[in-house]
Design a protein around this motif. Sequence first.
Motif, mmCIF file in Angstrom:
data_model
loop_
_atom_site.group_PDB
_atom_site.id
_atom_site.type_symbol
_atom_site.label_atom_id
_atom_site.label_comp_id
_atom_site.label_asym_id
_atom_site.label_seq_id
_atom_site.Cartn_x
_atom_site.Cartn_y
_atom_site.Cartn_z
ATOM 1 N N ASP A 372 0.830 -1.200 0.000
ATOM 2 C CA ASP A 372 0.000 0.000 0.000
ATOM 3 C C ASP A 372 0.867 1.254 0.000
ATOM 4 O OD1 ASP A 372 -2.524 1.257 -0.057
ATOM 5 O OD2 ASP A 372 -3.302 -0.262 1.323
ATOM 6 N N THR A 373 0.189 2.389 -0.089
ATOM 7 C CA THR A 373 0.884 3.671 -0.065
ATOM 8 C C THR A 373 1.258 4.047 1.361
ATOM 9 O OG1 THR A 373 -1.188 4.882 0.154
ATOM 10 C CG2 THR A 373 -0.402 4.444 -2.084
ATOM 11 N N ALA A 374 2.133 5.034 1.476
ATOM 12 C CA ALA A 374 2.532 5.511 2.800
ATOM 13 C C ALA A 374 1.319 5.983 3.594
ATOM 14 C CB ALA A 374 3.548 6.647 2.656
ATOM 15 N N ASN A 375 0.360 6.635 2.919
ATOM 16 C CA ASN A 375 -0.829 7.125 3.630
ATOM 17 C C ASN A 375 -1.561 5.995 4.338
ATOM 18 O OD1 ASN A 375 -0.233 8.747 1.116
ATOM 19 N ND2 ASN A 375 -1.633 10.149 2.149
ATOM 20 N N ARG A 376 -1.682 4.848 3.674
ATOM 21 C CA ARG A 376 -2.455 3.731 4.229
ATOM 22 C C ARG A 376 -1.634 2.851 5.169
ATOM 23 N NH1 ARG A 376 -7.424 2.842 2.013
ATOM 24 N NH2 ARG A 376 -7.975 4.127 0.219
ATOM 25 N N LEU A 377 -0.318 2.905 5.056
ATOM 26 C CA LEU A 377 0.532 2.129 5.965
ATOM 27 C C LEU A 377 0.802 2.888 7.260
ATOM 28 C CD1 LEU A 377 3.189 0.604 3.535
ATOM 29 C CD2 LEU A 377 1.252 -0.563 4.599
ATOM 30 N N GLN A 378 0.450 4.157 7.278
ATOM 31 C CA GLN A 378 0.697 4.996 8.455
ATOM 32 C C GLN A 378 0.055 4.374 9.697
ATOM 33 O OE1 GLN A 378 1.241 9.632 8.407
ATOM 34 N NE2 GLN A 378 -0.898 9.141 8.231
ATOM 35 N N GLY A 379 0.845 4.256 10.760
ATOM 36 C CA GLY A 379 0.350 3.701 12.007
ATOM 37 C C GLY A 379 0.514 2.199 12.128
ATOM 38 N N ARG A 380 0.906 1.511 11.062
ATOM 39 C CA ARG A 380 1.044 0.057 11.104
ATOM 40 C C ARG A 380 2.516 -0.321 11.265
ATOM 41 N NH1 ARG A 380 -2.223 -2.450 6.151
ATOM 42 N NH2 ARG A 380 -1.972 -4.336 7.434
ATOM 43 N N GLU A 381 2.767 -1.574 11.673
ATOM 44 C CA GLU A 381 4.145 -2.036 11.826
ATOM 45 C C GLU A 381 4.277 -3.476 11.354
ATOM 46 O OE1 GLU A 381 5.049 -1.566 16.009
ATOM 47 O OE2 GLU A 381 4.831 -3.715 16.337
ATOM 48 N N CYS A 408 9.294 9.488 5.842
ATOM 49 C CA CYS A 408 9.364 9.093 7.244
ATOM 50 C C CYS A 408 8.499 7.872 7.504
ATOM 51 C CB CYS A 408 8.937 10.254 8.138
ATOM 52 S SG CYS A 408 8.991 9.881 9.900
ATOM 53 N N VAL A 409 7.276 7.876 6.984
ATOM 54 C CA VAL A 409 6.383 6.734 7.167
ATOM 55 C C VAL A 409 6.992 5.480 6.548
ATOM 56 C CG1 VAL A 409 4.158 5.751 6.492
ATOM 57 C CG2 VAL A 409 4.281 8.089 7.348
ATOM 58 N N LEU A 410 7.478 5.591 5.316
ATOM 59 C CA LEU A 410 8.026 4.431 4.620
ATOM 60 C C LEU A 410 9.248 3.866 5.332
ATOM 61 C CD1 LEU A 410 7.702 5.689 0.929
ATOM 62 C CD2 LEU A 410 6.278 3.976 2.070
ATOM 63 N N ALA A 411 10.030 4.728 5.962
ATOM 64 C CA ALA A 411 11.279 4.286 6.595
ATOM 65 C C ALA A 411 11.112 3.876 8.049
ATOM 66 C CB ALA A 411 12.323 5.406 6.507
ATOM 67 N N SER A 412 9.883 3.905 8.563
ATOM 68 C CA SER A 412 9.727 3.675 10.007
ATOM 69 C C SER A 412 8.612 2.682 10.344
ATOM 70 C CB SER A 412 9.442 4.998 10.723
ATOM 71 O OG SER A 412 8.249 5.594 10.239
ATOM 72 N N ARG A 413 8.314 1.760 9.430
ATOM 73 C CA ARG A 413 7.275 0.757 9.701
ATOM 74 C C ARG A 413 7.852 -0.554 10.228
ATOM 75 N NH1 ARG A 413 3.832 3.447 10.959
ATOM 76 N NH2 ARG A 413 5.454 5.020 10.897
ATOM 77 N N HIS A 414 9.156 -0.731 10.220
ATOM 78 C CA HIS A 414 9.740 -2.050 10.460
ATOM 79 C C HIS A 414 10.283 -2.228 11.877
ATOM 80 C CE1 HIS A 414 13.153 0.520 9.377
ATOM 81 N NE2 HIS A 414 13.925 -0.338 10.030
ATOM 82 N N ARG A 415 10.250 -3.474 12.328
ATOM 83 C CA ARG A 415 10.822 -3.861 13.610
ATOM 84 C C ARG A 415 12.217 -4.469 13.466
ATOM 85 N NH1 ARG A 415 8.208 -4.910 18.140
ATOM 86 N NH2 ARG A 415 9.316 -6.888 18.364
ATOM 87 N N HIS A 416 12.542 -4.973 12.305
ATOM 88 C CA HIS A 416 13.820 -5.665 12.138
ATOM 89 C C HIS A 416 14.651 -5.119 10.982
ATOM 90 C CE1 HIS A 416 13.146 -8.986 15.047
ATOM 91 N NE2 HIS A 416 11.882 -8.733 14.787
ATOM 92 N N ALA A 417 14.059 -4.972 9.796
ATOM 93 C CA ALA A 417 14.867 -4.563 8.644
ATOM 94 C C ALA A 417 14.005 -3.889 7.597
ATOM 95 C CB ALA A 417 15.567 -5.776 8.042
#
Length: 471
Positions: A372-381, A408-417
Amino acid sequence: MNALSTDPGTGPNADPGAGPGATRAPVRDPGEAAARATAAILRDTLHGTHRGVVVDSPPGAGKSTLVVRAARELAAAGHPLMVVAQTNAQVDDLVHRLAVADPELPVGRLHSSDPDPYDPVLDQHPSVRTSAKAGDLAGLDVVVSTAAKWAWVKAEERWSHAIIDEAYQMRSDALLAVAGLFERALFVGDPGQLDPFSQVGAEQWAGLSYDPSASAVTTLLGHNPELPQHRLPVSWRLPASAAPLVSAAFYPYTPFRSGTGEGDRTLSFGVPGDGSAVDAVIDEAAAAGWGLLELPARTTPRTDPEAVAAVARVVRRLLAREGAAGSARTGGGVDTTALTADRVAVGTAHRDQAAAVRAALADLGVRGVAVDTANRLQGREFDVTVVLHPLSGRPDATSFHLETGRLCVLASRHRHACVVVCRAGVPELLDAHPSAEPVRLGVTVKFPDGWEANHAVLAHLAAHRVPYVPS
Protein backbone atom coordinates in the motif's frame (compact mmCIF):
# COMPACT_ATOMS: atom_id res chain seq x y z
CA MET A 1 7.52 20.07 12.40
CA ASN A 2 7.06 21.69 15.76
CA ALA A 3 10.26 22.04 17.73
CA LEU A 4 9.46 21.68 21.40
CA SER A 5 12.83 22.96 22.49
CA THR A 6 16.42 23.33 21.41
CA ASP A 7 17.54 23.00 25.01
CA PRO A 8 20.21 20.26 25.34
CA GLY A 9 18.02 18.86 28.11
CA THR A 10 15.56 17.61 25.48
CA GLY A 11 17.94 14.98 24.08
CA PRO A 12 16.89 11.33 23.86
CA ASN A 13 18.49 10.53 27.24
CA ALA A 14 17.07 13.54 29.07
CA ASP A 15 14.52 13.35 31.85
CA PRO A 16 11.23 13.97 30.01
CA GLY A 17 9.41 14.73 33.26
CA ALA A 18 11.57 17.69 34.19
CA GLY A 19 10.17 21.17 33.70
CA PRO A 20 11.47 23.70 31.18
CA GLY A 21 14.87 25.08 32.08
CA ALA A 22 15.46 22.49 34.79
CA THR A 23 18.69 20.58 35.09
CA ARG A 24 17.96 17.19 33.61
CA ALA A 25 19.95 14.15 34.56
CA PRO A 26 20.40 11.55 31.81
CA VAL A 27 18.00 8.61 31.98
CA ARG A 28 19.91 5.57 30.79
CA ASP A 29 17.15 2.98 30.93
CA PRO A 30 14.63 3.42 28.09
CA GLY A 31 11.84 1.89 30.16
CA GLU A 32 12.43 4.40 32.93
CA ALA A 33 12.56 7.30 30.47
CA ALA A 34 9.25 6.22 28.92
CA ALA A 35 7.66 5.74 32.36
CA ARG A 36 8.71 9.24 33.50
CA ALA A 37 7.34 10.78 30.31
CA THR A 38 4.04 8.94 30.70
CA ALA A 39 3.73 9.97 34.35
CA ALA A 40 4.25 13.64 33.45
CA ILE A 41 1.67 13.41 30.65
CA LEU A 42 -0.94 11.81 32.89
CA ARG A 43 -0.24 14.32 35.65
CA ASP A 44 -0.95 17.25 33.33
CA THR A 45 -3.96 15.49 31.81
CA LEU A 46 -5.68 14.53 35.06
CA HIS A 47 -4.57 17.31 37.39
CA GLY A 48 -3.38 20.20 35.21
CA THR A 49 -5.24 23.45 34.74
CA HIS A 50 -4.73 23.97 31.00
CA ARG A 51 -7.49 23.12 28.56
CA GLY A 52 -5.15 21.12 26.38
CA VAL A 53 -2.08 18.90 26.63
CA VAL A 54 -0.02 18.02 23.53
CA VAL A 55 2.04 14.83 23.23
CA ASP A 56 4.46 14.22 20.35
CA SER A 57 5.07 10.54 19.69
CA PRO A 58 7.74 9.17 17.34
CA PRO A 59 7.03 5.96 15.38
CA GLY A 60 6.29 3.00 17.63
CA ALA A 61 6.61 4.92 20.89
CA GLY A 62 3.48 3.45 22.47
CA LYS A 63 1.01 6.14 21.46
CA SER A 64 -1.97 3.78 21.47
CA THR A 65 -0.88 2.36 24.82
CA LEU A 66 -0.79 5.90 26.22
CA VAL A 67 -4.25 6.69 24.84
CA VAL A 68 -5.71 3.52 26.37
CA ARG A 69 -4.09 4.18 29.74
CA ALA A 70 -5.18 7.82 29.79
CA ALA A 71 -8.74 6.82 28.88
CA ARG A 72 -8.90 4.25 31.67
CA GLU A 73 -7.50 6.66 34.27
CA LEU A 74 -9.84 9.46 33.24
CA ALA A 75 -12.80 7.09 33.42
CA ALA A 76 -11.67 5.78 36.81
CA ALA A 77 -11.46 9.37 38.07
CA GLY A 78 -15.09 9.91 37.10
CA HIS A 79 -14.48 12.07 34.03
CA PRO A 80 -16.86 11.34 31.13
CA LEU A 81 -14.62 10.89 28.10
CA MET A 82 -15.00 11.17 24.35
CA VAL A 83 -12.22 9.84 22.13
CA VAL A 84 -11.71 11.22 18.63
CA ALA A 85 -9.76 9.26 16.00
CA GLN A 86 -9.35 10.01 12.32
CA THR A 87 -10.38 6.76 10.62
CA ASN A 88 -12.80 3.94 11.38
CA ALA A 89 -9.90 1.48 11.53
CA GLN A 90 -8.24 3.60 14.23
CA VAL A 91 -11.51 3.80 16.17
CA ASP A 92 -12.07 0.03 16.03
CA ASP A 93 -8.50 -0.62 17.11
CA LEU A 94 -8.80 1.70 20.11
CA VAL A 95 -12.15 0.24 21.20
CA HIS A 96 -10.71 -3.28 20.93
CA ARG A 97 -7.63 -2.30 22.94
CA LEU A 98 -9.76 -0.69 25.64
CA ALA A 99 -11.99 -3.75 25.91
CA VAL A 100 -9.01 -6.09 26.17
CA ALA A 101 -7.19 -3.89 28.71
CA ASP A 102 -10.27 -3.41 30.93
CA PRO A 103 -13.16 -5.84 30.22
CA GLU A 104 -15.28 -4.14 32.91
CA LEU A 105 -15.03 -0.65 31.39
CA PRO A 106 -18.22 0.34 29.52
CA VAL A 107 -17.16 1.63 26.09
CA GLY A 108 -19.36 3.05 23.35
CA ARG A 109 -18.54 2.76 19.67
CA LEU A 110 -20.38 5.55 17.84
CA HIS A 111 -20.54 4.60 14.16
CA SER A 112 -22.11 5.64 10.88
CA SER A 113 -25.32 4.29 9.36
CA ASP A 114 -23.44 2.56 6.55
CA PRO A 115 -23.60 -1.23 6.11
CA ASP A 116 -20.88 -2.97 8.16
CA PRO A 117 -19.93 0.29 9.93
CA TYR A 118 -17.45 -1.27 12.38
CA ASP A 119 -15.20 -4.29 12.85
CA PRO A 120 -17.33 -7.31 13.88
CA VAL A 121 -14.64 -8.28 16.39
CA LEU A 122 -16.09 -5.61 18.69
CA ASP A 123 -19.23 -7.71 19.07
CA GLN A 124 -17.15 -10.23 21.01
CA HIS A 125 -16.68 -7.76 23.88
CA PRO A 126 -19.66 -7.62 26.31
CA SER A 127 -18.53 -4.23 27.62
CA VAL A 128 -18.73 -2.58 24.18
CA ARG A 129 -22.00 -1.00 23.05
CA THR A 130 -22.37 0.11 19.42
CA SER A 131 -24.84 2.59 17.95
CA ALA A 132 -25.22 5.16 15.21
CA LYS A 133 -26.90 7.54 17.69
CA ALA A 134 -24.95 9.34 20.40
CA GLY A 135 -28.02 9.35 22.65
CA ASP A 136 -27.97 5.54 22.80
CA LEU A 137 -24.49 5.71 24.33
CA ALA A 138 -25.22 8.39 26.90
CA GLY A 139 -23.90 7.62 30.35
CA LEU A 140 -21.09 5.33 29.21
CA ASP A 141 -17.66 6.04 30.66
CA VAL A 142 -15.96 6.26 27.26
CA VAL A 143 -17.38 6.88 23.78
CA VAL A 144 -15.13 6.55 20.72
CA SER A 145 -15.75 7.69 17.14
CA THR A 146 -14.20 9.43 14.16
CA ALA A 147 -13.88 13.20 13.93
CA ALA A 148 -16.28 13.13 10.96
CA LYS A 149 -18.98 11.40 13.03
CA TRP A 150 -18.45 13.56 16.13
CA ALA A 151 -18.98 16.66 13.99
CA TRP A 152 -22.66 15.70 13.63
CA VAL A 153 -23.24 15.14 17.35
CA LYS A 154 -25.34 17.72 19.21
CA ALA A 155 -24.78 17.25 22.94
CA GLU A 156 -26.81 18.99 25.63
CA GLU A 157 -23.86 18.76 28.03
CA ARG A 158 -20.21 18.84 27.12
CA TRP A 159 -17.84 15.99 27.94
CA SER A 160 -15.38 16.98 30.64
CA HIS A 161 -12.47 15.44 28.74
CA ALA A 162 -11.53 14.34 25.24
CA ILE A 163 -8.60 12.49 23.74
CA ILE A 164 -7.68 13.42 20.17
CA ASP A 165 -5.75 10.52 18.66
CA GLU A 166 -3.51 11.02 15.61
CA ALA A 167 -3.90 14.76 16.17
CA TYR A 168 -1.32 15.67 13.51
CA GLN A 169 -3.48 13.89 10.90
CA MET A 170 -6.49 15.97 11.89
CA ARG A 171 -7.16 19.19 10.00
CA SER A 172 -7.89 22.30 12.03
CA ASP A 173 -11.37 22.64 10.51
CA ALA A 174 -12.19 19.14 11.82
CA LEU A 175 -11.03 20.20 15.29
CA LEU A 176 -13.18 23.32 15.12
CA ALA A 177 -16.21 21.17 14.29
CA VAL A 178 -15.86 19.11 17.51
CA ALA A 179 -14.22 21.57 19.91
CA GLY A 180 -17.55 22.59 21.42
CA LEU A 181 -18.20 19.06 22.67
CA PHE A 182 -15.56 18.94 25.42
CA GLU A 183 -13.96 21.04 28.16
CA ARG A 184 -10.34 19.76 28.11
CA ALA A 185 -8.39 17.55 25.73
CA LEU A 186 -5.27 15.44 25.38
CA PHE A 187 -3.80 15.68 21.86
CA VAL A 188 -1.59 12.75 20.87
CA GLY A 189 0.14 12.29 17.51
CA ASP A 190 3.30 11.92 15.47
CA PRO A 191 4.64 15.22 14.08
CA GLY A 192 6.84 13.40 11.57
CA GLN A 193 4.01 11.68 9.71
CA LEU A 194 2.11 12.85 6.65
CA ASP A 195 0.27 16.15 6.82
CA PRO A 196 -3.55 16.12 6.95
CA PHE A 197 -5.13 15.23 3.63
CA SER A 198 -7.18 17.78 1.73
CA GLN A 199 -9.03 17.21 -1.54
CA VAL A 200 -8.93 20.87 -2.51
CA GLY A 201 -6.12 23.38 -2.74
CA ALA A 202 -5.57 25.50 0.35
CA GLU A 203 -2.97 27.98 -0.88
CA GLN A 204 -5.36 30.92 -0.35
CA TRP A 205 -5.33 30.29 3.41
CA ALA A 206 -1.59 29.71 3.82
CA GLY A 207 -0.19 31.74 6.69
CA LEU A 208 -3.58 32.71 8.10
CA SER A 209 -4.41 31.82 11.69
CA TYR A 210 -7.58 30.06 10.57
CA ASP A 211 -6.04 27.97 7.76
CA PRO A 212 -8.47 25.00 7.65
CA SER A 213 -5.88 22.70 6.04
CA ALA A 214 -3.31 23.09 8.83
CA SER A 215 -3.02 20.29 11.36
CA ALA A 216 -5.07 20.54 14.52
CA VAL A 217 -1.92 20.72 16.65
CA THR A 218 -0.31 23.47 14.58
CA THR A 219 -3.40 25.66 14.86
CA LEU A 220 -3.93 24.78 18.53
CA LEU A 221 -0.39 25.78 19.52
CA GLY A 222 -0.50 28.85 17.28
CA HIS A 223 -3.39 30.20 19.36
CA ASN A 224 -2.37 28.61 22.68
CA PRO A 225 1.43 28.52 22.89
CA GLU A 226 1.29 28.16 26.68
CA LEU A 227 -0.18 24.64 26.55
CA PRO A 228 1.97 21.88 28.11
CA GLN A 229 3.90 19.95 25.46
CA HIS A 230 5.38 16.52 26.06
CA ARG A 231 7.03 13.84 23.98
CA LEU A 232 7.48 10.11 24.23
CA PRO A 233 11.26 9.56 24.15
CA VAL A 234 11.53 5.89 23.16
CA SER A 235 10.51 3.93 20.07
CA TRP A 236 9.68 0.34 20.93
CA ARG A 237 9.18 -0.54 17.27
CA LEU A 238 12.32 0.69 15.57
CA PRO A 239 15.43 -1.38 16.28
CA ALA A 240 18.75 0.09 17.38
CA SER A 241 19.84 0.04 13.72
CA ALA A 242 16.97 2.29 12.62
CA ALA A 243 16.12 4.70 15.44
CA PRO A 244 19.28 6.87 15.13
CA LEU A 245 18.73 7.48 11.41
CA VAL A 246 14.97 8.13 11.66
CA SER A 247 15.48 10.39 14.69
CA ALA A 248 18.24 12.44 13.08
CA ALA A 249 16.64 12.66 9.63
CA PHE A 250 13.07 13.43 10.68
CA TYR A 251 13.05 14.49 14.35
CA PRO A 252 16.18 16.63 14.84
CA TYR A 253 14.59 18.84 17.53
CA THR A 254 12.66 16.08 19.30
CA PRO A 255 15.13 13.17 19.25
CA PHE A 256 14.28 9.70 20.48
CA ARG A 257 16.03 6.38 20.90
CA SER A 258 15.23 2.73 20.45
CA GLY A 259 13.93 0.69 23.34
CA THR A 260 16.23 -2.13 22.23
CA GLY A 261 19.99 -2.39 22.06
CA GLU A 262 22.40 -3.71 19.47
CA GLY A 263 21.77 -7.38 18.89
CA ASP A 264 18.38 -7.44 20.65
CA ARG A 265 16.63 -7.89 17.29
CA THR A 266 17.82 -10.53 14.82
CA LEU A 267 16.72 -11.67 11.39
CA SER A 268 17.99 -15.04 10.17
CA PHE A 269 17.18 -17.40 7.31
CA GLY A 270 16.98 -21.17 7.13
CA VAL A 271 17.75 -21.17 3.40
CA PRO A 272 21.11 -19.65 2.39
CA GLY A 273 21.39 -17.01 -0.29
CA ASP A 274 21.78 -18.03 -3.91
CA GLY A 275 24.45 -15.46 -4.76
CA SER A 276 22.04 -13.08 -6.48
CA ALA A 277 21.87 -9.36 -5.81
CA VAL A 278 18.38 -9.82 -4.39
CA ASP A 279 19.62 -12.29 -1.78
CA ALA A 280 22.67 -10.14 -1.12
CA VAL A 281 20.56 -7.11 -0.22
CA ILE A 282 18.35 -9.28 1.98
CA ASP A 283 21.43 -10.55 3.84
CA GLU A 284 22.72 -6.98 4.18
CA ALA A 285 19.41 -5.83 5.64
CA ALA A 286 19.35 -8.80 8.02
CA ALA A 287 22.83 -7.94 9.30
CA ALA A 288 22.66 -4.13 9.33
CA GLY A 289 18.93 -3.33 9.47
CA TRP A 290 19.04 -1.53 6.10
CA GLY A 291 19.59 -2.58 2.51
CA LEU A 292 19.56 -0.58 -0.73
CA LEU A 293 18.93 -2.49 -3.95
CA GLU A 294 20.10 0.01 -6.55
CA LEU A 295 19.01 -0.27 -10.17
CA PRO A 296 20.84 1.59 -12.97
CA ALA A 297 20.00 5.28 -13.33
CA ARG A 298 17.17 5.87 -15.76
CA THR A 299 14.09 8.05 -16.14
CA THR A 300 11.09 5.74 -16.10
CA PRO A 301 7.29 5.72 -15.97
CA ARG A 302 5.89 5.95 -12.48
CA THR A 303 5.11 2.22 -12.45
CA ASP A 304 8.68 1.36 -13.47
CA PRO A 305 8.36 -2.32 -14.55
CA GLU A 306 11.94 -3.21 -13.62
CA ALA A 307 11.75 -1.60 -10.17
CA VAL A 308 8.34 -3.19 -9.50
CA ALA A 309 9.71 -6.59 -10.52
CA ALA A 310 12.72 -6.09 -8.25
CA VAL A 311 10.45 -5.29 -5.28
CA ALA A 312 8.41 -8.44 -5.95
CA ARG A 313 11.54 -10.59 -6.18
CA VAL A 314 12.83 -9.27 -2.87
CA VAL A 315 9.53 -10.13 -1.19
CA ARG A 316 9.42 -13.60 -2.74
CA ARG A 317 12.94 -14.42 -1.60
CA LEU A 318 12.25 -13.05 1.90
CA LEU A 319 9.46 -15.59 2.25
CA ALA A 320 11.11 -18.46 0.35
CA ARG A 321 14.23 -18.38 2.51
CA GLU A 322 12.29 -19.32 5.66
CA GLY A 323 13.14 -16.25 7.70
CA ALA A 324 12.88 -16.00 11.47
CA ALA A 325 12.63 -12.75 13.44
CA GLY A 326 14.10 -12.84 16.92
CA SER A 327 13.47 -10.39 19.77
CA ALA A 328 15.32 -10.48 23.10
CA ARG A 329 13.08 -10.73 26.17
CA THR A 330 13.59 -8.41 29.11
CA GLY A 331 14.19 -11.26 31.54
CA GLY A 332 16.48 -13.14 29.19
CA GLY A 333 15.99 -15.47 26.26
CA VAL A 334 14.74 -14.75 22.75
CA ASP A 335 11.27 -14.87 21.21
CA THR A 336 11.44 -16.13 17.63
CA THR A 337 8.67 -15.72 15.08
CA ALA A 338 8.54 -17.09 11.54
CA LEU A 339 8.72 -14.41 8.87
CA THR A 340 5.36 -15.06 7.24
CA ALA A 341 3.60 -13.00 4.57
CA ASP A 342 1.49 -11.08 7.08
CA ARG A 343 4.67 -9.80 8.77
CA VAL A 344 6.05 -8.24 5.57
CA ALA A 345 4.89 -5.04 3.86
CA VAL A 346 5.65 -3.13 0.69
CA GLY A 347 5.40 0.66 0.73
CA THR A 348 5.01 2.96 -2.28
CA ALA A 349 4.24 6.62 -2.94
CA HIS A 350 1.36 6.07 -5.38
CA ARG A 351 -1.64 3.76 -5.58
CA ASP A 352 -0.85 2.66 -9.14
CA GLN A 353 2.63 1.60 -7.98
CA ALA A 354 1.06 -0.45 -5.18
CA ALA A 355 -1.33 -2.05 -7.69
CA ALA A 356 1.58 -2.92 -9.98
CA VAL A 357 3.49 -4.54 -7.10
CA ARG A 358 0.41 -6.56 -6.09
CA ALA A 359 0.07 -7.84 -9.65
CA ALA A 360 3.77 -8.73 -9.80
CA LEU A 361 3.55 -10.60 -6.49
CA ALA A 362 0.46 -12.46 -7.70
CA ASP A 363 2.38 -13.55 -10.82
CA LEU A 364 5.05 -14.97 -8.49
CA GLY A 365 2.44 -16.78 -6.41
CA VAL A 366 2.90 -14.55 -3.34
CA ARG A 367 -0.21 -13.81 -1.28
CA GLY A 368 -0.91 -12.12 2.04
CA VAL A 369 1.70 -9.34 1.92
CA ALA A 370 0.45 -5.83 2.73
CA VAL A 371 1.13 -3.60 -0.27
CA ASP A 372 0.00 0.00 0.00
CA THR A 373 0.88 3.67 -0.06
CA ALA A 374 2.53 5.51 2.80
CA ASN A 375 -0.83 7.12 3.63
CA ARG A 376 -2.45 3.73 4.23
CA LEU A 377 0.53 2.13 5.97
CA GLN A 378 0.70 5.00 8.45
CA GLY A 379 0.35 3.70 12.01
CA ARG A 380 1.04 0.06 11.10
CA GLU A 381 4.14 -2.04 11.83
CA PHE A 382 5.79 -5.12 10.33
CA ASP A 383 8.89 -7.20 10.88
CA VAL A 384 10.35 -6.36 7.45
CA THR A 385 9.40 -3.71 4.92
CA VAL A 386 10.35 -3.29 1.27
CA VAL A 387 10.11 0.30 0.03
CA LEU A 388 9.98 1.60 -3.52
CA HIS A 389 11.70 4.96 -3.10
CA PRO A 390 9.40 7.89 -3.99
CA LEU A 391 12.05 9.51 -6.20
CA SER A 392 13.20 6.36 -8.01
CA GLY A 393 13.35 6.95 -11.78
CA ARG A 394 11.75 10.38 -11.63
CA PRO A 395 12.71 13.25 -13.94
CA ASP A 396 12.03 15.83 -11.22
CA ALA A 397 11.58 16.21 -7.46
CA THR A 398 8.10 17.58 -6.84
CA SER A 399 6.76 18.76 -3.49
CA PHE A 400 4.61 15.59 -3.30
CA HIS A 401 7.61 13.29 -3.64
CA LEU A 402 9.71 15.44 -1.33
CA GLU A 403 7.14 15.54 1.48
CA THR A 404 9.08 14.67 4.61
CA GLY A 405 6.27 12.69 6.19
CA ARG A 406 5.99 10.33 3.21
CA LEU A 407 9.58 9.15 3.44
CA CYS A 408 9.36 9.09 7.24
CA VAL A 409 6.38 6.73 7.17
CA LEU A 410 8.03 4.43 4.62
CA ALA A 411 11.28 4.29 6.59
CA SER A 412 9.73 3.67 10.01
CA ARG A 413 7.27 0.76 9.70
CA HIS A 414 9.74 -2.05 10.46
CA ARG A 415 10.82 -3.86 13.61
CA HIS A 416 13.82 -5.67 12.14
CA ALA A 417 14.87 -4.56 8.64
CA CYS A 418 14.00 -2.33 5.71
CA VAL A 419 15.01 -2.91 2.07
CA VAL A 420 14.81 0.12 -0.20
CA VAL A 421 14.57 -0.38 -3.97
CA CYS A 422 15.67 2.66 -5.94
CA ARG A 423 17.33 3.66 -9.18
CA ALA A 424 20.70 5.34 -8.99
CA GLY A 425 20.96 9.08 -9.47
CA VAL A 426 18.56 10.35 -6.80
CA PRO A 427 21.19 12.47 -4.98
CA GLU A 428 21.99 14.15 -8.30
CA LEU A 429 18.27 14.63 -8.93
CA LEU A 430 17.93 16.33 -5.57
CA ASP A 431 20.86 18.64 -6.28
CA ALA A 432 19.34 19.52 -9.65
CA HIS A 433 15.98 20.33 -8.04
CA PRO A 434 16.65 22.21 -4.80
CA SER A 435 13.68 23.07 -2.64
CA ALA A 436 11.92 26.00 -4.28
CA GLU A 437 8.62 26.13 -2.44
CA PRO A 438 7.30 29.69 -2.03
CA VAL A 439 7.91 31.24 1.37
CA ARG A 440 4.70 32.53 2.94
CA LEU A 441 4.47 34.85 5.90
CA GLY A 442 2.99 33.25 8.99
CA VAL A 443 3.65 29.68 7.87
CA THR A 444 5.76 27.59 10.23
CA VAL A 445 8.75 26.35 8.26
CA LYS A 446 9.15 22.60 8.47
CA PHE A 447 12.58 21.35 9.38
CA PRO A 448 14.10 19.28 8.07
CA ASP A 449 12.47 19.67 4.68
CA GLY A 450 12.10 16.73 2.33
CA TRP A 451 15.18 17.67 0.36
CA GLU A 452 17.43 17.46 3.39
CA ALA A 453 15.71 14.35 4.81
CA ASN A 454 16.12 12.48 1.52
CA HIS A 455 19.81 13.34 1.37
CA ALA A 456 20.29 12.13 4.96
CA VAL A 457 18.54 8.80 4.32
CA LEU A 458 20.33 8.15 1.02
CA ALA A 459 23.71 8.97 2.55
CA HIS A 460 23.08 6.33 5.23
CA LEU A 461 21.81 3.77 2.72
CA ALA A 462 24.91 4.21 0.54
CA ALA A 463 26.88 2.06 2.99
CA HIS A 464 24.37 -0.78 2.46
CA ARG A 465 24.08 -0.57 -1.34
CA VAL A 466 23.87 -3.65 -3.55
CA PRO A 467 23.96 -2.93 -7.33
CA TYR A 468 21.27 -4.72 -9.30
CA VAL A 469 20.98 -5.08 -13.07
CA PRO A 470 17.55 -6.39 -14.10
CA SER A 471 17.69 -9.43 -16.38
